[in-house]
Design a protein around this motif. Structure first.
Motif, PDB file in Angstrom:
ATOM      1  N   ARG A   1       0.704  -1.194   0.054  1.00 41.79           N
ATOM      2  CA  ARG A   1      -0.046   0.137  -0.060  1.00 41.79           C
ATOM      3  C   ARG A   1       0.878   1.350   0.159  1.00 41.79           C
ATOM      4  O   ARG A   1       0.554   2.265   0.090  1.00 41.79           O
ATOM      5  CB  ARG A   1      -0.838   0.199   1.270  1.00 41.79           C
ATOM      6  N   VAL A   2       1.889   1.249  -0.105  1.00 40.00           N
ATOM      7  CA  VAL A   2       2.986   2.266  -0.191  1.00 40.00           C
ATOM      8  C   VAL A   2       3.468   2.492  -1.542  1.00 40.00           C
ATOM      9  O   VAL A   2       4.144   1.500  -2.291  1.00 40.00           O
ATOM     10  CB  VAL A   2       4.170   2.092   0.920  1.00 40.00           C
ATOM     11  N   GLY A   3       3.703   3.753  -1.915  1.00 45.53           N
ATOM     12  CA  GLY A   3       4.138   4.325  -3.343  1.00 45.53           C
ATOM     13  C   GLY A   3       5.602   4.638  -3.089  1.00 45.53           C
ATOM     14  O   GLY A   3       5.898   5.517  -2.190  1.00 45.53           O
ATOM     15  N   LEU A   4       6.446   4.373  -3.866  1.00 41.19           N
ATOM     16  CA  LEU A   4       7.920   4.677  -3.618  1.00 41.19           C
ATOM     17  C   LEU A   4       8.249   5.547  -4.892  1.00 41.19           C
ATOM     18  O   LEU A   4       8.184   4.802  -6.082  1.00 41.19           O
ATOM     19  CB  LEU A   4       8.843   3.781  -3.291  1.00 41.19           C
ATOM     20  N   ILE A   5       8.730   6.815  -4.957  1.00 34.85           N
ATOM     21  CA  ILE A   5       9.260   7.312  -6.028  1.00 34.85           C
ATOM     22  C   ILE A   5      10.827   7.688  -5.638  1.00 34.85           C
ATOM     23  O   ILE A   5      11.150   8.273  -4.660  1.00 34.85           O
ATOM     24  CB  ILE A   5       8.606   8.772  -5.976  1.00 34.85           C
ATOM     25  N   THR A   6      11.755   7.381  -6.657  1.00 31.64           N
ATOM     26  CA  THR A   6      13.042   7.364  -6.425  1.00 31.64           C
ATOM     27  C   THR A   6      13.610   8.499  -7.362  1.00 31.64           C
ATOM     28  O   THR A   6      13.545   8.231  -8.596  1.00 31.64           O
ATOM     29  CB  THR A   6      13.826   6.157  -6.423  1.00 31.64           C
ATOM     30  N   LEU A   7      14.290   9.356  -6.807  1.00 34.94           N
ATOM     31  CA  LEU A   7      14.842  10.503  -7.893  1.00 34.94           C
ATOM     32  C   LEU A   7      16.034   9.777  -8.419  1.00 34.94           C
ATOM     33  O   LEU A   7      16.770   9.028  -7.625  1.00 34.94           O
ATOM     34  CB  LEU A   7      15.110  11.691  -7.158  1.00 34.94           C
ATOM     35  N   ASN A   8      16.071   9.961  -9.754  1.00 37.94           N
ATOM     36  CA  ASN A   8      17.054   8.997 -10.441  1.00 37.94           C
ATOM     37  C   ASN A   8      18.017   9.779 -11.438  1.00 37.94           C
ATOM     38  O   ASN A   8      17.839   9.424 -12.846  1.00 37.94           O
ATOM     39  CB  ASN A   8      16.560   7.665 -11.016  1.00 37.94           C
ATOM     40  N   ARG A   9      18.725  10.820 -11.203  1.00 37.85           N
ATOM     41  CA  ARG A   9      19.659  11.308 -12.191  1.00 37.85           C
ATOM     42  C   ARG A   9      20.907  11.590 -11.378  1.00 37.85           C
ATOM     43  O   ARG A   9      21.438  12.533 -10.814  1.00 37.85           O
ATOM     44  CB  ARG A   9      19.078  12.934 -12.240  1.00 37.85           C
ATOM     45  N   PRO A  10      21.594  10.338 -11.207  1.00 36.79           N
ATOM     46  CA  PRO A  10      22.629  10.122 -10.454  1.00 36.79           C
ATOM     47  C   PRO A  10      23.833  10.932 -10.634  1.00 36.79           C
ATOM     48  O   PRO A  10      24.707  11.593 -10.052  1.00 36.79           O
ATOM     49  CB  PRO A  10      22.987   8.677 -10.395  1.00 36.79           C
TER      50      PRO A  10
ATOM     51  N   VAL B   1       5.759  14.968  -9.794  1.00 45.23           N
ATOM     52  CA  VAL B   1       4.387  15.498  -9.275  1.00 45.23           C
ATOM     53  C   VAL B   1       3.222  14.673 -10.051  1.00 45.23           C
ATOM     54  O   VAL B   1       2.243  14.165  -9.528  1.00 45.23           O
ATOM     55  CB  VAL B   1       4.085  16.909 -10.043  1.00 45.23           C
ATOM     56  N   ALA B   2       3.486  14.299 -11.315  1.00 41.13           N
ATOM     57  CA  ALA B   2       2.449  13.367 -11.875  1.00 41.13           C
ATOM     58  C   ALA B   2       2.552  11.813 -11.403  1.00 41.13           C
ATOM     59  O   ALA B   2       1.328  11.436 -10.929  1.00 41.13           O
ATOM     60  CB  ALA B   2       3.015  12.878 -13.440  1.00 41.13           C
ATOM     61  N   ALA B   3       3.720  11.476 -10.894  1.00 40.41           N
ATOM     62  CA  ALA B   3       3.665  10.041 -10.018  1.00 40.41           C
ATOM     63  C   ALA B   3       2.878  10.222  -8.862  1.00 40.41           C
ATOM     64  O   ALA B   3       2.008   9.287  -8.330  1.00 40.41           O
ATOM     65  CB  ALA B   3       5.133   9.497  -9.899  1.00 40.41           C
ATOM     66  N   ALA B   4       3.242  11.213  -7.932  1.00 39.06           N
ATOM     67  CA  ALA B   4       2.817  11.542  -6.652  1.00 39.06           C
ATOM     68  C   ALA B   4       1.028  11.425  -6.790  1.00 39.06           C
ATOM     69  O   ALA B   4       0.306  11.042  -6.179  1.00 39.06           O
ATOM     70  CB  ALA B   4       3.238  12.727  -5.844  1.00 39.06           C
ATOM     71  N   THR B   5       0.773  12.525  -7.781  1.00 36.99           N
ATOM     72  CA  THR B   5      -0.748  12.658  -7.966  1.00 36.99           C
ATOM     73  C   THR B   5      -1.427  11.405  -8.350  1.00 36.99           C
ATOM     74  O   THR B   5      -2.571  11.021  -7.973  1.00 36.99           O
ATOM     75  CB  THR B   5      -0.910  13.711  -9.126  1.00 36.99           C
TER      76      THR B   5
ATOM     77  N   VAL C   1       6.428   7.365  -0.367  1.00 38.57           N
ATOM     78  CA  VAL C   1       7.854   7.836  -0.054  1.00 38.57           C
ATOM     79  C   VAL C   1       8.660   8.347  -1.046  1.00 38.57           C
ATOM     80  O   VAL C   1       8.643   7.700  -2.174  1.00 38.57           O
ATOM     81  CB  VAL C   1       8.683   6.456   0.408  1.00 38.57           C
ATOM     82  N   ILE C   2       9.360   9.412  -1.040  1.00 35.65           N
ATOM     83  CA  ILE C   2      10.107   9.920  -2.055  1.00 35.65           C
ATOM     84  C   ILE C   2      11.740  10.099  -1.421  1.00 35.65           C
ATOM     85  O   ILE C   2      11.887  10.525  -0.176  1.00 35.65           O
ATOM     86  CB  ILE C   2      10.030  11.585  -2.115  1.00 35.65           C
ATOM     87  N   THR C   3      12.751   9.507  -2.256  1.00 33.57           N
ATOM     88  CA  THR C   3      13.798   9.205  -1.679  1.00 33.57           C
ATOM     89  C   THR C   3      14.867   9.581  -2.847  1.00 33.57           C
ATOM     90  O   THR C   3      14.423   9.941  -4.062  1.00 33.57           O
ATOM     91  CB  THR C   3      14.196   7.769  -1.071  1.00 33.57           C
TER      92      THR C   3
ATOM     93  N   ILE D   1       3.167  11.910   2.640  1.00 33.77           N
ATOM     94  CA  ILE D   1       4.385  11.808   2.001  1.00 33.77           C
ATOM     95  C   ILE D   1       5.717  12.033   2.753  1.00 33.77           C
ATOM     96  O   ILE D   1       5.684  12.745   3.544  1.00 33.77           O
ATOM     97  CB  ILE D   1       4.678  12.748   0.782  1.00 33.77           C
ATOM     98  N   ILE D   2       6.326  10.946   2.987  1.00 33.86           N
ATOM     99  CA  ILE D   2       7.644  10.797   3.768  1.00 33.86           C
ATOM    100  C   ILE D   2       8.748  11.131   2.897  1.00 33.86           C
ATOM    101  O   ILE D   2       8.989  10.359   1.991  1.00 33.86           O
ATOM    102  CB  ILE D   2       7.733   9.483   4.412  1.00 33.86           C
ATOM    103  N   ALA D   3       9.724  12.077   3.275  1.00 29.93           N
ATOM    104  CA  ALA D   3      10.908  12.250   2.443  1.00 29.93           C
ATOM    105  C   ALA D   3      12.060  11.355   3.170  1.00 29.93           C
ATOM    106  O   ALA D   3      12.067  11.536   4.578  1.00 29.93           O
ATOM    107  CB  ALA D   3      11.386  13.591   2.541  1.00 29.93           C
ATOM    108  N   ALA D   4      12.751  10.200   2.544  1.00 31.79           N
ATOM    109  CA  ALA D   4      13.806   9.571   3.233  1.00 31.79           C
ATOM    110  C   ALA D   4      14.921  10.125   2.482  1.00 31.79           C
ATOM    111  O   ALA D   4      15.322   9.899   1.307  1.00 31.79           O
ATOM    112  CB  ALA D   4      13.570   8.123   2.924  1.00 31.79           C
ATOM    113  N   VAL D   5      15.741  11.030   3.571  1.00 29.73           N
ATOM    114  CA  VAL D   5      16.886  11.852   2.999  1.00 29.73           C
ATOM    115  C   VAL D   5      18.183  11.467   3.311  1.00 29.73           C
ATOM    116  O   VAL D   5      18.497  11.181   4.555  1.00 29.73           O
ATOM    117  CB  VAL D   5      16.829  13.238   3.649  1.00 29.73           C
ATOM    118  N   THR D   6      19.071  10.780   2.393  1.00 26.41           N
ATOM    119  CA  THR D   6      20.438  10.474   2.715  1.00 26.41           C
ATOM    120  C   THR D   6      21.170  11.551   1.813  1.00 26.41           C
ATOM    121  O   THR D   6      20.819  11.855   0.804  1.00 26.41           O
ATOM    122  CB  THR D   6      20.719   9.121   2.535  1.00 26.41           C
ATOM    123  N   GLY D   7      22.180  11.776   2.264  1.00 25.63           N
ATOM    124  CA  GLY D   7      23.446  12.646   1.410  1.00 25.63           C
ATOM    125  C   GLY D   7      22.637  14.125   1.348  1.00 25.63           C
ATOM    126  O   GLY D   7      22.011  14.769   2.282  1.00 25.63           O
TER     127      GLY D   7
END
Ligand code: HXC
Length: 257
Positions: A13-22, A37-41, A53-55, A97-103
């Motif tokens: 039941r959790v949607g995970l969005i991973t930012l991916n421009r390494p 914004v589209a994925a979260a919407t 979760v956005i990480t 929405i939870i931000a999982a922040v590393t770095g």
């Protein structure tokens, strides 16, 4: 079409969005903004999803707005495009929405984390609003949300000097809800999201709305709004079920209505 700057997954039941421009430390360009914004919407509209979760990556949640994209823009460009205005849409979603922040969470990266409802940080996280070093200022709510989160003295310090804050300071200041070992950050955020997603979705949305009133209005207005929201929970099946389950000493079976 498939997103190219993010990864989108479902974990029950959790949607995970991973930012991916390494290669650009997840710098936020317009395409990434549109895709997040589209994925979260889409997750927000899906009754099968109860939390998001956005990480980013271990090295960078996001190192800010994409400076290479921004550098040649004029005043007329940013005004006519309402540059980065679509990020505001994230703050209007009902799903937590939870931000999982590393770095690095710098500039727009710090602002994106603060646009989320809460921040869980790894020990290597670094927060900052370094826009002043580029001759600009925060533009995705940083001057407002950081000030509400950590108070005027610290927000002024961060925004005027552009320095970075480590996690111990960020936790003391109330910017983040939890600090965990870096390699446990995403896992912890996903667990917290799963807990949130197991509750009544309607009560969750009302609770999020109520807490946000504290940010958006005066105490008197906020308390009045909370009372009305609280009363409205008594019109839901989940209030009947949640309280019945407690009295009958069993787990509630929420229908989210
Ligand atoms: C574009 C970026 C970037 C950014 C990093 N990169 N941050 N590209 N925009 N914000 C790119 C680098 O150019 C480099 O690409 C690659 O990512 C790796 O970065 P390095 O600098 O080599 O890494 P490192 O030496 O480890 O330093 C990490 C860092 C530094 C301290 C985070 O990258 C940094 O200071 N970045 C900028 C942080 C910043 O000022 N953010 C605020 C942006 S303004 P190449 O191709 O050269 O290898 C902002 C405004 C928001 O956010 C409001 C808008 C409305």
């Amino acid at each position: 079409s498939e997103p190219t700057t993010i990864l989108v997954e479902r974990r029950d039941r959790v949607g995970l969005i991973t930012l991916n421009r390494p290669k650009a430390l997840n710098a936020l360009n317009s395409e990434l903004m549109t895709e997040v914004v589209a994925a979260a919407t889409e997750f927000d509209a899906d009754p099968g999803i109860g939390a998001i979760v956005i990480t980013g990556s271990e090295k960078a949640f996001a190192a800010g707005a994409d400076i290479k994209e921004m550098s040649s823009k004029t005043y007329a460009d940013v005004v006519s495009q309402q540059f980065f205005g679509a990020w505001d849409d994230l703050s209007r979603l009902r799903t937590p929405i939870i931000a999982a922040v590393t770095g690095y969470a710098l500039g727009g990266g710090c602002e994106l984390a603060m646009l989320c409802d809460t921040i869980i940080a790894g020990e290597n996280a670094r927060f900052g609003q370094p826009e002043i070093n580029l001759g600009v200022i925060p533009g995705i709510g940083g001057s407002q949300r950081l000030t509400r989160a950590v108070g005027k003295a610290k927000a002024m310090d961060m925004v005027l000097t552009g320095r970075q804050m480590k996690v111990d300071e960020a936790e003391r200041a109330g910017l983040v809800s939890r600090v965990v070992p870096t390699e446990k950050c995403l896992e912890t955020a996903l667990e917290a999201a799963a807990v949130i997603a197991s509750k009544s979705a309607i009560a969750t949305a009302l609770a999020k709305d109520a807490v946000n009133r504290a940010f958006e209005s005066s105490l008197v207005e906020g308390v009045r709004a909370e009372r009305a929201l609280f009363y409205s929970t008594f019109a839901t099946d989940d209030q009947t079920e949640g309280m019945a389950a407690f009295v009958e000493k069993r787990e509630p079976n929420f229908t989210h209505r």
